[in-house]
Design an enzyme around this catalytic site. Structure first.
Site, mmCIF file in Angstrom:
data_model
loop_
_atom_site.group_PDB
_atom_site.id
_atom_site.type_symbol
_atom_site.label_atom_id
_atom_site.label_comp_id
_atom_site.label_asym_id
_atom_site.label_seq_id
_atom_site.Cartn_x
_atom_site.Cartn_y
_atom_site.Cartn_z
ATOM 1 N N ASP A 106 0.922 -1.150 -0.046
ATOM 2 C CA ASP A 106 -0.040 -0.062 -0.182
ATOM 3 C C ASP A 106 0.781 1.438 0.053
ATOM 4 O O ASP A 106 1.519 1.388 0.987
ATOM 5 C CB ASP A 106 -1.113 -0.091 1.371
ATOM 6 C CG ASP A 106 -1.827 -1.081 1.416
ATOM 7 O OD1 ASP A 106 -1.572 -2.182 0.686
ATOM 8 O OD2 ASP A 106 -2.958 -1.043 2.265
ATOM 9 N N LYS A 169 -7.143 3.224 -2.272
ATOM 10 C CA LYS A 169 -7.304 3.119 -1.029
ATOM 11 C C LYS A 169 -7.587 4.730 -0.487
ATOM 12 O O LYS A 169 -6.925 5.552 -0.806
ATOM 13 C CB LYS A 169 -6.133 2.502 -0.329
ATOM 14 C CG LYS A 169 -6.361 2.508 1.233
ATOM 15 C CD LYS A 169 -5.031 1.854 1.913
ATOM 16 C CE LYS A 169 -4.800 1.848 3.333
ATOM 17 N NZ LYS A 169 -3.703 1.190 3.620
ATOM 18 N N LYS A 201 -10.312 0.127 -1.096
ATOM 19 C CA LYS A 201 -10.180 -0.186 0.268
ATOM 20 C C LYS A 201 -10.316 1.116 0.952
ATOM 21 O O LYS A 201 -9.792 2.215 0.613
ATOM 22 C CB LYS A 201 -8.514 -0.470 0.189
ATOM 23 C CG LYS A 201 -8.331 -0.664 1.655
ATOM 24 C CD LYS A 201 -6.812 -1.317 1.906
ATOM 25 C CE LYS A 201 -6.217 -1.610 3.487
ATOM 26 N NZ LYS A 201 -5.175 -2.004 3.479
#
Length: 260
Positions: A106, A169, A201
């Protein structure tokens, strides 16, 4: 010990659990903390989608998983939480995370640079991190609470997707405003229009089953019924786990601190 709960509540809790990247990104995390996190992942409802921890603790997590007799994908974070506008450094950190055994990475988009009008540095960072991650799952953190404006959230989503992100995300969980349904709607709509599979996400501040259910309902409305699976939808959370277990009638034991 269990208490009487509706089957629907238990089913929802089980579904949400399977979508969680069970997260511990505290500065003081050590091998003992990661051991506790791993233990908490083996619940009466099943197991989460992945663990998300700092790269320096991947080895400890692998060891704890082996000792406890199960396996999970391990995610880590890079360019975190600053979102520095340094593509080479972010790519090196991403490559190092992969070498340490990360299954998923990430990476934080340089959101401040984007706010200031520099889209090129954001594009370059995503492209370099995509190459560094290789076949590993790459999630790009937009930091939507700092971007704030709808057009910036959409632009950041498009940059990440065009650069090869597997997921986009919402947040690092380290700023004042993290995941919001308003930002999620923009991101999911951009995913719907992407022309290729991209996941979503939601991270930061999602602490209850009701919180999670609202995001799932939004995803269903925009992307279709059944779209939200671990391959396309994740929650980045730690504090959510205890609420899920309680909502399904399970006594909450030793769970990670709700810092994410």
């Amino acid at each position: 010990m269990t208490s009487s709960r509706t089957p629907d509540a238990a089913a929802l809790a089980r579904r949400v659990l399977q979508l969680i990247d069970l997260t511990s990104l505290n500065d003081g995390d050590d091998e003992a903390a990661i051991g506790t996190l791993v233990g908490s992942a083996n619940t009466p409802l099943g197991r989460p989608a992945a663990l998300c921890i700092y790269a320096r603790l991947i080895g400890a997590a692998r060891g704890a998983l082996a000792a406890q007799g199960f396996s999970l994908p391990i995610a880590t974070v890079t360019n975190f939480p600053s979102g520095a506008p340094l593509p080479d450094a972010a790519a090196r950190e991403t490559a190092e995370a992969v070498a340490l055994g990360a299954d998923e990475v990430d990476v934080v988009l340089p959101y401040r640079a984007l706010i200031e009008g520099d889209a090129l540095i954001a594009r370059e960072l995503v492209a370099q991190c995509r190459a560094a991650a290789g076949r590993r799952c790459l999630k790009v953190i937009l930091e939507t609470g700092e971007l704030r404006e709808t057009h910036l959230i959409r632009q950041a989503s498009e940059i990440a997707i065009e650069g090869g992100a597997d997921f986009i995300k919402t947040s690092t969980g380290k700023v004042a405003v993290n995941a919001t349904l308003e930002a999620a709607e923009v991101m999911l709509d951009t995913i719907r229009q992407a022309g290729r599979p991209v996941g979503f996400k939601a991270a930061g501040g999602i602490r209850t089953v009701d919180d999670a259910a609202a995001y799932l309902a939004l995803a269903q409305r925009i992307c279709g019924e059944g779209w939200a699976t671990p391959a396309t939808f994740r929650f980045g959370a730690s504090g959510l786990l205890g609420n899920l277990l309680a909502s399904a009638g399970h006594v909450d034991g030793d769970r990670p601190s709700p810092s994410y």
